[in-house]
Design an enzyme around this catalytic site. Structure first.
Site, PDB file in Angstrom:
ATOM      1  N   TYR A 110      19.905  -2.102 -16.393  1.00  0.00           N
ATOM      2  CA  TYR A 110      18.872  -1.716 -17.361  1.00  0.00           C
ATOM      3  C   TYR A 110      19.558  -1.258 -18.648  1.00  0.00           C
ATOM      4  CZ  TYR A 110      16.372  -0.884 -12.902  1.00  0.00           C
ATOM      5  OH  TYR A 110      15.858  -0.952 -11.640  1.00  0.00           O
TER       6      TYR A 110
ATOM      7  N   HIS B 177      26.512   2.782  -3.444  1.00  0.00           N
ATOM      8  CA  HIS B 177      26.178   1.479  -2.886  1.00  0.00           C
ATOM      9  C   HIS B 177      27.031   1.260  -1.642  1.00  0.00           C
ATOM     10  CE1 HIS B 177      24.644  -0.470  -6.851  1.00  0.00           C
ATOM     11  NE2 HIS B 177      23.757   0.301  -6.289  1.00  0.00           N
TER      12      HIS B 177
ATOM     13  N   GLU C  67      31.052  -5.102  -9.547  1.00  0.00           N
ATOM     14  CA  GLU C  67      31.236  -3.746  -9.053  1.00  0.00           C
ATOM     15  C   GLU C  67      32.409  -3.779  -8.083  1.00  0.00           C
ATOM     16  OE1 GLU C  67      27.442  -1.476  -8.354  1.00  0.00           O
ATOM     17  OE2 GLU C  67      28.015  -1.834  -6.290  1.00  0.00           O
TER      18      GLU C  67
ATOM     19  N   THR D  14       0.815  -1.216   0.000  1.00  0.00           N
ATOM     20  CA  THR D  14       0.000   0.000   0.000  1.00  0.00           C
ATOM     21  C   THR D  14       0.856   1.277   0.000  1.00  0.00           C
ATOM     22  OG1 THR D  14      -0.166  -0.174   2.400  1.00  0.00           O
ATOM     23  CG2 THR D  14      -1.987  -1.084   1.119  1.00  0.00           C
ATOM     24  N   GLY D  15       2.167   1.132   0.126  1.00  0.00           N
ATOM     25  CA  GLY D  15       3.039   2.318   0.090  1.00  0.00           C
ATOM     26  C   GLY D  15       3.188   2.851  -1.326  1.00  0.00           C
ATOM     27  N   ARG D  16       3.878   4.001  -1.449  1.00  0.00           N
ATOM     28  CA  ARG D  16       4.043   4.656  -2.750  1.00  0.00           C
ATOM     29  C   ARG D  16       4.756   3.736  -3.756  1.00  0.00           C
ATOM     30  NH1 ARG D  16       7.501   9.047  -5.140  1.00  0.00           N
ATOM     31  NH2 ARG D  16       9.128   8.320  -3.744  1.00  0.00           N
ATOM     32  N   GLU D  17       5.922   3.210  -3.349  1.00  0.00           N
ATOM     33  CA  GLU D  17       6.700   2.333  -4.227  1.00  0.00           C
ATOM     34  C   GLU D  17       5.964   1.018  -4.455  1.00  0.00           C
ATOM     35  OE1 GLU D  17      10.350   2.857  -5.133  1.00  0.00           O
ATOM     36  OE2 GLU D  17       9.555   4.878  -4.880  1.00  0.00           O
TER      37      GLU D  17
END
Lengths: 298, 377
Positions: A159, A246, A209, A17-20
């Protein structure tokens, strides 16, 4: 059929139910993911995009038979959320949440290990089985179904690389974003055997990384693998002792340099790309060689 | 977050660890007064976050208050391995018989905390780990039961170490500090066995997990001092993920990996990144404006490359932020922008007619910005 999830995998979203949580629930549904329930304590009876919300994971699992959970709760609640998913019988957990304290993760790792649950993340973009399902926040539009498997410690750079593959006509099997934190549930070494066994995957891309020794550890296993591997290390130009966004991306005490990772990979037969736009070219070459040797064997 | 030696020692003293008597000072005169009050030979130690501080001249012995003042004059306000010394710690000189190493940290591969102990301290532990790994005793700490007395006993008894009972107390207290503070590193190096046959913490390092600061209110006082760079401090105030580097190409991207990738690409094209800056996922126009303003505070920046791969970040929001920034401040350097993904078309339309230079890919952008900022060096 992906190495971790497929079109039939039933998924719940913790923190729906949160924004994200609500935004990505919608995005996942659009991609075709079977999101069957959400969990937000005290919000039972509500729904997000027509998907019912439950108070607890246990309830959600018994009502929906979900086996996977995507977690979007705030960092301070991530430890509890992961433990609740384990207790509730979830077998695959993706923790998208960023900023989880290291000590919480050390505890959580102990819990998931003792119950035989697979955890991916935290601070990760999730996974996608191209053309079937996606669990997490990777934009669905960049994928093309195919035979390239990817595992990455980065989010947006992944991505970028997937997008480059798709534009070059190179489709993907599974893309796994493992996360950028020092302590993560699943590392290269855990994911490589799954790709090795996966009949759909013919070539594997690893996006590493700076920081830690996950790439070096993976090198030992890579030597035993039959499938070709293309590697890329991000943060080659990052200075020592500075943390690059990170929490895991920091070169400290001489450990975790790009040079050491590139060397370890090259020595175990990985084709290491200098820049991201070299990756599709290396994949094409590797596929050509693999097909050639297949024909020779025939 | 790194805290200073004197701060780490304050904490360790509070937990009952044997710390040398000392005081921190920011002027030579205060150093003189402290040394005079102590009435003994002192050591003056620069408080900066650099490794190999002793070798770089950051630790100076002084037998008289005058010598202490001279030492402080040599250190304060001067750079030590690139960082300006703002404070020194003045401590009583200790006669040392032998030095040990003691530390607790996170082992990323084992995904556990680990206690490290060596009967040979003083040197860089990483160095020792390479040249003489067998000299370092390791004890993985159980995530549920923590350190057990029996395990610690076993570790200590394998080694030639004096006063094991006292050392055990030190180890358990250090572990308590480590856990209570959400540390990623708590290290005593060297742990001195003094001429008067007692243990003493000569130097200490504590790094706190940034992700746990929300539940470590006591660390707020140390936070301010951990950021020595003025622009980094301002960035933190505005909640911008920014790290200052020493090149001339400003870099903005969304997502830490993409930003690092962009830095690499710019370096590959022959430029030098001036910073790391991640606007994060789903950034609104305001965050982009802040980002641009922060980067342009660095007078070394000769141009900026914005590399946005829109997923949850919307390219039109990014474009709005750039326009807002260019209205708020006078931008004198070229800005190259690559927008792709969510609402990229809308973003590009918003930016058409501005002085921004659009590019199609990360590679193209890197080449363009390097060309505009002085080319290959």
């Amino acid at each position: 059929m992906g190495i971790l999830a497929d079109r039939d995998t039933k998924v719940i979203v913790q923190g729906m139910t949160g924004r994200e949580g609500s935004f990505h629930t919608e995005q996942m549904l659009v991609y075709g993911t079977k999101v069957v329930g959400g969990v937000t304590p005290g919000k039972k009876g509500e729904s997000v995009c027509g998907v019912p919300v439950f108070n607890t994971v246990k309830e959600a699992v018994s009502e929906t038979q979900a086996t996977a959970s995507v977690i979007f709760v705030p960092a301070r609640f991530a430890k509890e959320a992961i433990c609740e998913a384990v207790e509730g019988g979830i077998k695959l957990i993706l923790c998208i949440t960023e900023g989880v304290p290291v000590q919480d993760m050390i505890y959580v790792i102990h819990v998931v290990k003792s119950k035989g649950v697979r955890l991916i993340g935290p601070n990760c973009p999730g996974i996608a089985t191209a053309g079937e399902t996606k669990l997490g926040i990777i934009p669905g539009s960049i994928f093309l179904r195919g035979n390239v498997g990817l595992a990455s410690r980065s989010g947006t750079l992944t991505y970028e690389i997937v997008n480059g593959l798709t534009q070059a006509g190179l489709g993907q099997s599974t893309c796994a974003g493992l996360g950028g934190d020092p302590i993560i549930g699943t590392q290269f070494i855990d994911i490589l055997p799954l790709f090795e066994r996966d009949p759909q995957t013919e070539v594997i891309i690893l996006i590493g990384e700076i920081g830690g020794t996950a790439e070096e550890e993976a090198a030992f296993y890579i030597k035993k693998m039959s499938k070709p591997i293309i590697g890329f290390i991000s943060g080659r130009t990052a200075p020592r002792g500075k943390r690059m966004g990170h929490a895991g991306a920091i070169i400290s005490g001489g450990q975790g340099t790009a040079e050491s990772k590139v060397k370890a990979w090259q020595e175990s037969g990985v084709f290491v790309a200098e820049t991201t736009n070299e990756i599709p070219l290396l994949v094409k070459e590797a596929l050509k060689k693999a097909n050639h040797s297949k024909e020779v064997r025939k | 977050m790194k805290i200073h030696e004197y701060q780490a020692k304050e904490i360790l003293a509070r937990y009952g660890l044997p710390v040398v008597a000392g005081k921190v000072a920011d002027s030579p005169e205060t150093v003189y007064q402290i040394a005079k009050a102590m009435g003994k030979p002192v050591v003056v130690k620069a408080q900066v976050h650099v490794g190999g501080r002793g070798k770089a001249g950051g630790i100076q012995l002084a037998n008289t208050p005058d010598e202490a003042r001279t030492a402080a004059l040599r250190l304060l306000g001067q750079p030590l391995k690139g960082l300006i010394v703002e404070k020194v710690l003045v401590e009583e000189q200790i006669r040392v018989e032998r030095e040990l190493y003691l530390g607790i940290t996170v082992d990323r591969q084992h995904k556990q905390n680990v206690l490290l102990l060596s009967a040979e301290g003083g040197v860089e532990i990483e160095e020792l780990a390479v040249t003489k790994p067998e000299a370092i005793g390791k004890l993985y700490i159980d995530p549920i039961k923590f350190l057990s007395e029996a395990e610690v006993d076993a570790l200590l008894k394998q080694r030639d170490i004096p006063d094991i009972e006292h050392l055990k107390k030190i180890i358990f207290q250090l572990e308590k500090v480590y856990r209570d503070l959400d540390a990623e590193l708590a290290e005593i190096n060297p742990l001195a066995w003094t001429a008067s046959h007692t243990y003493n913490v000569l130097d200490a390092k504590i790094n706190i997990d940034d992700n746990a600061l929300f539940r470590q209110p006591g660390m707020a006082v140390y936070r301010e001092e951990s950021e020595t760079d003025a622009i980094e401090r301002e960035a933190h105030r505005r909640k911008v993920a920014y790290v200052r580097l020493d090149g001339e190409v400003g870099i903005i991207g969304n997502g830490a990996g993409l930003v690092m990738g962009t830095m690499d690409e710019v370096s590959h094209a022959g430029g030098r990144p001036a910073n790391f800056l991640d606007i994060g996922g789903g950034a609104k126009a305001d965050a982009v404006k802040n980002a641009l303003e922060i980067i342009l505070m660095d007078s070394q920046v000769k141009g900026v490359f914005l590399n946005i791969f829109g997923g949850i970040t919307r390219c039109d929001e990014v474009a709005k932020g750039i326009i807002a920034a260019s209205q708020a401040i006078h931008i004198q350097v070229p800005i190259v922008i690559r927008l792709t993904g969510t609402r990229a078309e809308e973003g590009r339309t918003l930016l058409s007619g501005t002085r921004l230079i659009p590019v199609q890919s990360m590679q193209q952008g890197a080449q363009k910005i390097v060309e505009l900022t002085g080319g290959r060096k």
